[in-house]
Write an enzyme that holds these catalytic residues in place. Structure first.
Site, PDB file in Angstrom:
ATOM      1  N   CYS A 154      -3.765   7.537  -5.404  1.00  7.80           N
ATOM      2  CA  CYS A 154      -4.971   7.016  -6.033  1.00  7.80           C
ATOM      3  C   CYS A 154      -4.506   6.149  -7.195  1.00  7.80           C
ATOM      4  O   CYS A 154      -3.329   6.107  -7.515  1.00  7.80           O
ATOM      5  CB  CYS A 154      -5.803   8.170  -6.594  1.00  7.80           C
ATOM      6  SG  CYS A 154      -6.069   9.469  -5.380  1.00  7.80           S
TER       7      CYS A 154
ATOM      8  N   ARG B 110      -4.869   1.028  -4.142  1.00  8.38           N
ATOM      9  CA  ARG B 110      -4.229   2.342  -3.993  1.00  8.38           C
ATOM     10  C   ARG B 110      -5.157   3.379  -3.359  1.00  8.38           C
ATOM     11  O   ARG B 110      -4.733   4.481  -3.019  1.00  8.38           O
ATOM     12  CB  ARG B 110      -3.790   2.869  -5.373  1.00  8.38           C
ATOM     13  CG  ARG B 110      -2.792   1.967  -6.056  1.00  8.38           C
ATOM     14  CD  ARG B 110      -2.478   2.495  -7.439  1.00  8.38           C
ATOM     15  NE  ARG B 110      -1.771   3.745  -7.377  1.00  8.38           N
ATOM     16  CZ  ARG B 110      -0.461   3.867  -7.253  1.00  8.38           C
ATOM     17  NH1 ARG B 110       0.284   2.792  -7.178  1.00  8.38           N
ATOM     18  NH2 ARG B 110       0.105   5.047  -7.199  1.00  8.38           N
TER      19      ARG B 110
ATOM     20  N   TRP C  58      -8.042   7.869  -2.994  1.00  9.80           N
ATOM     21  CA  TRP C  58      -7.703   7.902  -1.574  1.00  9.80           C
ATOM     22  C   TRP C  58      -7.611   9.381  -1.235  1.00  9.80           C
ATOM     23  O   TRP C  58      -6.725  10.085  -1.704  1.00  9.80           O
ATOM     24  CB  TRP C  58      -6.371   7.193  -1.328  1.00  9.80           C
ATOM     25  CG  TRP C  58      -6.017   7.077   0.116  1.00  9.80           C
ATOM     26  CD1 TRP C  58      -6.493   6.163   1.001  1.00  9.80           C
ATOM     27  CD2 TRP C  58      -5.075   7.883   0.842  1.00  9.80           C
ATOM     28  NE1 TRP C  58      -5.923   6.355   2.232  1.00  9.80           N
ATOM     29  CE2 TRP C  58      -5.054   7.399   2.174  1.00  9.80           C
ATOM     30  CE3 TRP C  58      -4.264   8.965   0.515  1.00  9.80           C
ATOM     31  CZ2 TRP C  58      -4.254   7.952   3.163  1.00  9.80           C
ATOM     32  CZ3 TRP C  58      -3.458   9.518   1.495  1.00  9.80           C
ATOM     33  CH2 TRP C  58      -3.458   9.015   2.801  1.00  9.80           C
TER      34      TRP C  58
ATOM     35  N   ASN D  68      -3.518  11.657  -9.705  1.00 10.46           N
ATOM     36  CA  ASN D  68      -2.963  11.032  -8.504  1.00 10.46           C
ATOM     37  C   ASN D  68      -1.839  11.926  -8.020  1.00 10.46           C
ATOM     38  O   ASN D  68      -0.883  12.157  -8.762  1.00 10.46           O
ATOM     39  CB  ASN D  68      -2.430   9.631  -8.846  1.00 10.46           C
ATOM     40  CG  ASN D  68      -1.603   9.051  -7.718  1.00 10.46           C
ATOM     41  OD1 ASN D  68      -1.854   9.324  -6.546  1.00 10.46           O
ATOM     42  ND2 ASN D  68      -0.606   8.243  -8.058  1.00 10.46           N
ATOM     43  N   GLY D  69      -1.954  12.454  -6.794  1.00  9.91           N
ATOM     44  CA  GLY D  69      -0.899  13.325  -6.267  1.00  9.91           C
ATOM     45  C   GLY D  69      -1.501  14.501  -5.538  1.00  9.91           C
ATOM     46  O   GLY D  69      -2.673  14.470  -5.142  1.00  9.91           O
TER      47      GLY D  69
ATOM     48  N   GLU E 254       6.828  -5.299  13.844  1.00  8.35           N
ATOM     49  CA  GLU E 254       6.099  -5.658  12.611  1.00  8.35           C
ATOM     50  C   GLU E 254       4.819  -6.436  12.950  1.00  8.35           C
ATOM     51  O   GLU E 254       3.771  -6.195  12.345  1.00  8.35           O
ATOM     52  CB  GLU E 254       7.039  -6.462  11.702  1.00  8.35           C
ATOM     53  CG  GLU E 254       6.435  -6.982  10.418  1.00  8.35           C
ATOM     54  CD  GLU E 254       5.902  -5.906   9.469  1.00  8.35           C
ATOM     55  OE1 GLU E 254       6.115  -4.706   9.701  1.00  8.35           O
ATOM     56  OE2 GLU E 254       5.222  -6.290   8.499  1.00  8.35           O
TER      57      GLU E 254
ATOM     58  N   LYS F  86       1.052  -5.215  11.960  1.00 13.59           N
ATOM     59  CA  LYS F  86       0.112  -6.029  11.160  1.00 13.59           C
ATOM     60  C   LYS F  86      -1.261  -6.073  11.819  1.00 13.59           C
ATOM     61  O   LYS F  86      -2.276  -5.893  11.163  1.00 13.59           O
ATOM     62  CB  LYS F  86       0.616  -7.471  10.993  1.00 13.59           C
ATOM     63  CG  LYS F  86       1.810  -7.677  10.108  1.00 13.59           C
ATOM     64  CD  LYS F  86       1.545  -7.501   8.625  1.00 13.59           C
ATOM     65  CE  LYS F  86       1.695  -6.088   8.178  1.00 13.59           C
ATOM     66  NZ  LYS F  86       2.913  -5.627   7.654  1.00 13.59           N
TER      67      LYS F  86
ATOM     68  N   GLU G 153      -3.094  -2.644  11.641  1.00 14.01           N
ATOM     69  CA  GLU G 153      -3.602  -2.140  10.359  1.00 14.01           C
ATOM     70  C   GLU G 153      -4.738  -2.963   9.782  1.00 14.01           C
ATOM     71  O   GLU G 153      -5.613  -2.409   9.115  1.00 14.01           O
ATOM     72  CB  GLU G 153      -2.491  -1.904   9.332  1.00 14.01           C
ATOM     73  CG  GLU G 153      -1.752  -3.114   8.864  1.00 14.01           C
ATOM     74  CD  GLU G 153      -0.620  -2.771   7.894  1.00 14.01           C
ATOM     75  OE1 GLU G 153      -0.659  -1.741   7.224  1.00 14.01           O
ATOM     76  OE2 GLU G 153       0.325  -3.589   7.807  1.00 14.01           O
TER      77      GLU G 153
ATOM     78  N   HIS H 136      10.536  -0.569  32.334  1.00 12.88           N
ATOM     79  CA  HIS H 136      10.702   0.886  32.421  1.00 12.88           C
ATOM     80  C   HIS H 136       9.384   1.616  32.156  1.00 12.88           C
ATOM     81  O   HIS H 136       9.389   2.803  31.833  1.00 12.88           O
ATOM     82  CB  HIS H 136      11.804   1.344  31.457  1.00 12.88           C
ATOM     83  CG  HIS H 136      13.118   0.712  31.767  1.00 12.88           C
ATOM     84  ND1 HIS H 136      13.901   1.110  32.831  1.00 12.88           N
ATOM     85  CD2 HIS H 136      13.744  -0.342  31.208  1.00 12.88           C
ATOM     86  CE1 HIS H 136      14.980   0.338  32.887  1.00 12.88           C
ATOM     87  NE2 HIS H 136      14.904  -0.552  31.914  1.00 12.88           N
TER      88      HIS H 136
ATOM     89  N   LYS I 277      -2.068   1.329  -0.447  1.00  7.30           N
ATOM     90  CA  LYS I 277      -0.870   0.504  -0.605  1.00  7.30           C
ATOM     91  C   LYS I 277       0.383   1.342  -0.757  1.00  7.30           C
ATOM     92  O   LYS I 277       1.427   1.021  -0.216  1.00  7.30           O
ATOM     93  CB  LYS I 277      -1.053  -0.394  -1.826  1.00  7.30           C
ATOM     94  CG  LYS I 277       0.099  -1.346  -2.085  1.00  7.30           C
ATOM     95  CD  LYS I 277       0.154  -2.397  -1.022  1.00  7.30           C
ATOM     96  CE  LYS I 277       1.363  -3.297  -1.153  1.00  7.30           C
ATOM     97  NZ  LYS I 277       1.645  -3.972   0.129  1.00  7.30           N
TER      98      LYS I 277
HETATM   99  C1  AGP Z   1       2.717  -2.094   5.945  1.00  4.82           C
HETATM  100  O1  AGP Z   1       1.932  -3.213   5.971  1.00  4.82           O
HETATM  101  C2  AGP Z   1       2.255  -1.006   5.056  1.00  4.82           C
HETATM  102  N1  AGP Z   1       1.837  -1.425   3.793  1.00  4.82           N
HETATM  103  C3  AGP Z   1       3.163   0.213   5.060  1.00  4.82           C
HETATM  104  O2  AGP Z   1       3.664   0.419   6.339  1.00  4.82           O
HETATM  105  C4  AGP Z   1       4.341   0.196   4.043  1.00  4.82           C
HETATM  106  O3  AGP Z   1       5.310  -0.735   4.432  1.00  4.82           O
HETATM  107  C5  AGP Z   1       4.929   1.603   3.949  1.00  4.82           C
HETATM  108  O4  AGP Z   1       3.935   2.487   3.512  1.00  4.82           O
HETATM  109  C6  AGP Z   1       6.124   1.676   3.055  1.00  4.82           C
HETATM  110  O5  AGP Z   1       5.827   1.346   1.728  1.00  4.82           O
HETATM  111  P1  AGP Z   1       6.957   1.034   0.683  1.00  4.82           P
HETATM  112  O6  AGP Z   1       7.687  -0.174   1.143  1.00  4.82           O
HETATM  113  O7  AGP Z   1       6.225   0.807  -0.605  1.00  4.82           O
HETATM  114  O8  AGP Z   1       7.862   2.227   0.628  1.00  4.82           O
END
Ligand code: AGP
Length: 609
Positions: A2, A27, A74, A100-101, A482, A486, A489, A505, A604
């Site tokens: 959060c 966040r 979050w 946060n945690g 990747e 993208k 998500e 396969h 994030k």
């Molecule tokens: C990808 O678009 C995401 N934001 C997510 O997979 C991210 O790369 C992952 O949570 C790792 O975060 P970090 O690089 O801050 O450790």
């Protein structure tokens, strides 16, 4: 995970906290709240959903104060709802906190408090802290917090205020980031740097176990025993414009277009192509150690894991070091074989990802050298690693990583070349060639971005599809992963990334005439092979969207759509080929009216396990 923000000073705390939360909304954004003290009374406003809802509630029911704390959530424990939104207070409304945690032992603490007759108003783990503080509170908030912390286990960044001591905020950090913004006649606390940049560049990064007492004039940091701790004030050079949208519709688009600069910022001062020299000031590994490295373990999550996968090819081909790449949440629970000759490279944009941090700590206990590739200065991972290569990308706000990926690949590319030099594997001629290739990448990406409208046209054709396949091979296989991540998500479209040679396969059964297949087909050692793979897919009716070198004259005959990119050496090509995939996901997300910068269910920075 959060976002928390706090203010104490002469200005209106509510406005400042609200603006701070806006910067932290990436966040978490399922509920938000603010608490302030006015005339020795606590006032709390909370709303479900995004921060704008809290904004409306504050408009309807305005309030002003000189001290307060805020939170954007979050959900971990307890669904998103008003009663679970922070700040939380005790029954007598004396103490209020934002957290946060995760409090790991909250079930037993809750049972104990309930036995004492305490009623709980929320389903959160956080609420136990408020009741514990109240239980231990006589006349000194700091002492009550000390006692409370000796009872809780888990990760927490906390902001705590009492109506009886309305001249201070207590800030606590344990395994979740918390920064104090140092002002003049005012002070701040926040989960991340961008939230503070409009007010101050002077920041103190709290360390685990720190308990700070901030008033408008003073900051005192102590440990749990009450001993005073000195922490350095760091001056942060990121400017506010870097953390704003700067005219772009979304942060993600801005961050995609920033990549020529962020890649250059990451290699600037570290590579000298004309001389054939690499210099990474921050890496202090002895030459003798480098010569004797037995293997490299790269550990990361999500996009950072994908950049780690790219670098496997670089460490193996350039430096001739056996390399494994692991997902941090898997690595930390395996019996991984590591010793002093293993170099562990952790990759993280935020530097706060809980699993990556745990993996780092595990590797430390095995006596390995730990090197972090990280974007956020002062983050937990950057502090706990023995060596840090910072990617100079500036704040990445879009939840979907873009510039972090290319920054990480750039840093890892340079590291692989540095190790190769010190192991005396590459000739000076080879080194110059690879450095020059990297040097030219920003120009090439810029050139591509100037004509990227074509990607939007393709997005319009395919935005209604429910499934996508992404194919790549060799160093572009991780780019296929990747690209699929993208689109998943930010557009909520099902997508799979595959090593193209693996198609036959099993996954080839998925292909029919409605399946779009994005294939990365750039020139290199496996060009012919991937051409065969797309022919196999085409023969089964698949619609091929190829990402290919602009010099490729054949590819147009073998695919339905081609996104041409400037030609690069295959080892730097992921920096180029990922760009159209980022844009494709972005445009599809916009066409589908999805929330590009804050996709559902995500946050994030994943600071919980
Ligand atoms: C990808 O678009 C995401 N934001 C997510 O997979 C991210 O790369 C992952 O949570 C790792 O975060 P970090 O690089 O801050 O450790």
């Amino acid at each position: 995970m959060c976002g928390i923000f706090g203010y104490i000073g002469e200005k209106n705390a509510v406005d400042i906290i609200f603006k701070g939360l806006k910067k932290l909304e990436y966040r978490g954004y399922d509920s938000a709240g603010i608490a302030v003290v006015v005339d020795k009374e606590l006032h709390i406003r909370r709303s479900v959903g995004k921060l704008c809802n809290l904004g409306l509630s504050l408009k309807e029911n305005p309030i002003s104060a000189n001290i307060g704390i805020g939170h954007t959530r979050w959900a971990t424990h307890g669904r998103p709802s008003k009663k679970n939104a922070h700040p939380h207070t005790d029954s007598a409304k004396t103490v209020v906190i934002v957290h946060n945690g995760i409090i790991e032992n909250y079930v037993e603490l809750k049972a104990e408090l309930q036995k004492d007759g305490q009623e709980f108003k929320s389903e959160t783990d956080t609420e136990v802290i408020t009741h514990l503080i109240k239980k231990y509170y006589e006349d000194n908030l700091f002492c009550a917090v000390q006692k409370t912390l000796s009872r809780v286990r888990g990760s927490y960044a906390l902001g705590i205020v009492s109506k009886d001591e309305p001249d201070k905020i207590i800030c606590v950090r344990q395994d979740a980031p918390l920064i104090i913004g140092v002002g003049v006649g005012e002070n701040f606390m926040a989960s991340d740097i961008p939230a503070l940049l409009s007010y101050t560049r002077d920041m103190i990064f709290l360390e685990n176990g720190d308990i700070a007492e901030i008033t408008a004039e003073k900051i005192v940091i102590k440990n749990i025993k009450g001993d005073i701790i000195n922490r350095e004030i760091k001056n942060i050079r990121w400017d506010t414009v870097q953390a704003e949208k700067n005219g772009y519709k979304h942060f993600m688009l801005k961050e995609i277009f920033e990549q020529p600069r962020t890649i250059e910022d990451t290699f600037r001062g570290r590579i000298y192509p004309d001389e054939g020299r690499v210099y990474i000031e921050e890496v202090k590994l002895e030459k003798e150690y480098i010569k004797n490295i037995s293997n490299i373990y790269i550990v990361a999550c999500g996009t950072s894991y994908h950049s780690g996968l790219v670098s496997k090819f670089l460490f193996e081909s350039f430096a001739k070091i056996p390399t494994e790449v692991d997902i941090a949440s898997e690595f930390r629970y395996r019996d991984v074989i590591l010793d002093e000759k293993t170099l562990v490279v952790v990759v993280s944009q935020s530097g706060e990802t809980a699993d990556t941090l745990a993996a780092l700590r595990l590797a430390k206990t095995k006596g390995c050298q730990i090197l972090a590739v990280c974007n956020v200065v002062g983050s937990s991972i950057s502090r706990e690693a023995m060596h840090v290569i910072y990617t100079h990308c500036g704040p990445e706000i879009g939840v979907a990583s873009t510039k972090a990926f290319t920054g990480q690949v750039t840093a890892l590319y340079i590291l692989a070349l540095d190790l190769a030099c010190k192991r005396e594997i590459l000739t000076i001629g080879e080194l110059k060639k690879y450095l020059k290739e990297l040097w030219e990448i920003p120009l090439k990406i810029n050139k591509f971005l100037k004509n990227a409208k074509f990607v939007h046209d393709i997005a319009k054709v395919f935005a209604s599809k429910r499934d996508f396949l992404y194919l790549g091979r060799h160093i572009n296989y991780p780019v296929a992963l990747e690209g699929a991540l993208k689109i998943k998500e930010i557009s909520y479209i099902h997508a799979e990334g595959y090593a193209a040679g693996e198609m036959k396969h099993g996954p080839i059964a998925l292909i029919d005439k409605s399946m779009p297949i994005v294939a990365i087909v750039i020139k290199g050692r496996i060009y012919e092979k991937i051409i065969s793979n797309i022919e196999e897919a085409k023969a089964r009716g698949g619609i091929i969207i190829a990402v290919a070198d602009q010099s490729d004259k054949e590819i147009g005959n073998k695919s339905d759509y081609v996104i041409y990119v400037p030609e690069t050496d295959e080892f730097v090509s992921p920096l180029m080929t990922v760009i159209p995939l980022q844009l494709l996901a972005y445009y599809i997300s916009v066409i589908l009216s999805c929330d590009v910068d804050q996709p559902r269910n995500l946050a994030k920075s994943v600071t919980v396990e």
